[in-house]
Write an enzyme that holds these catalytic residues in place. Structure first.
Site, short mmCIF file in Angstrom:
data_model
loop_
_atom_site.label_atom_id
_atom_site.label_comp_id
_atom_site.label_asym_id
_atom_site.label_seq_id
_atom_site.Cartn_x
_atom_site.Cartn_y
_atom_site.Cartn_z
NE ARG A 170 -66.43 92.37 28.24
CZ ARG A 170 -66.29 92.23 29.56
NH1 ARG A 170 -67.36 92.25 30.36
NH2 ARG A 170 -65.09 92.09 30.09
CB SER A 193 -59.58 95.32 23.14
OG SER A 193 -60.98 95.25 23.26
CE LYS A 231 -64.61 95.77 28.72
NZ LYS A 231 -63.67 95.93 27.58
#
Length: 211
Positions: free
Chosen positions: A40, A111, A140
């Site tokens: 990610r 998600s 995040k």
């Protein structure tokens, strides 16, 4: 995929690692026993272009050495180009059904934040869903507020054969909460990227997520 592969799901990009080389951090995590890895590369300072692809390839190479599934976050083209084991998408990344068609038999993680989103993922034959943030998270940018474990429990009841990875502020000290609520495993970022004893933290997480 098997549910136990979600036990300790490590999510990482270069922006999550400030004190060491991200490849060295991933190697330590693989040696410690993580069961899945998601590349990610997002946020301020994230790599792009050739550097981005090169880092992804090196992460994939390490995962293959340890026989750990390599998942790409959001980037369908990269997942297909690298022949990754799977892809993880968010709600802003397009139609789950269309992306399932594009990636074929590769694993697909989605998600979700509501029962309706979980149902869409289930009907599109997602291999697992990620639910969170369970707790507050700093990994995040613009993350939504903590959601607790209610959706984990509801999803487990309504879609019992849909594997669940809990995410968001999870550590070896609090992982028992989403696991007891019905999660099959936990996705962690800071808990391992900032760990002083990664091997021990992974061991504790695996002991909690017993199959």
């Amino acid at each position: 995929m098997k549910r136990e592969q979600l036990q300790v799901y490590f999510v990482m990009g270069s922006v999550n690692v400030t004190k060491a080389n991200p490849l060295e951090v991933l190697k330590q995590a693989l040696e410690g026993g993580i069961t899945m890895f998601q590349f990610r590369e997002k946020g301020s300072g994230a790599k792009a272009g050739e550097e981005y692809e090169s880092l992804a390839r090196e992460c994939q190479r390490l995962c293959k050495q340890y026989n750990v599934p390599f998942i790409v976050n959001d980037d369908v083209e990269l997942a297909l180009k690298l022949d990754a084991d799977g892809l993880h998408i968010g709600q802003e990344d397009g139609s789950v059904a269309e992306i399932r068609d594009r990636i074929g038999s590769k694993w697909l993680g989605v998600s979700v934040h509501t029962r309706e989103e979980a149902e869409i993922a289930y009907r599109a034959k997602a291999d697992y869903v990620g639910i969170g943030p369970v707790f507050g998270t700093k990994s995040k940018e613009n993350a939504p507020p903590p959601a607790g474990t209610a959706l984990i429990t509801e999803t487990k009841i309504v879609f019992p054969d849909l594997p669940i990875a809990a995410i968001g502020g999870i550590t070896a000290g609090n992982a028992h909460i989403p696991l007891q609520a019905g999660a099959d495993g936990v996705a962690v970022i800071s808990a391992l990227c900032e760990s002083d004893n990664m091997k021990e933290d992974i061991r504790k997480l695996k002991e909690l997520a017993v199959f």
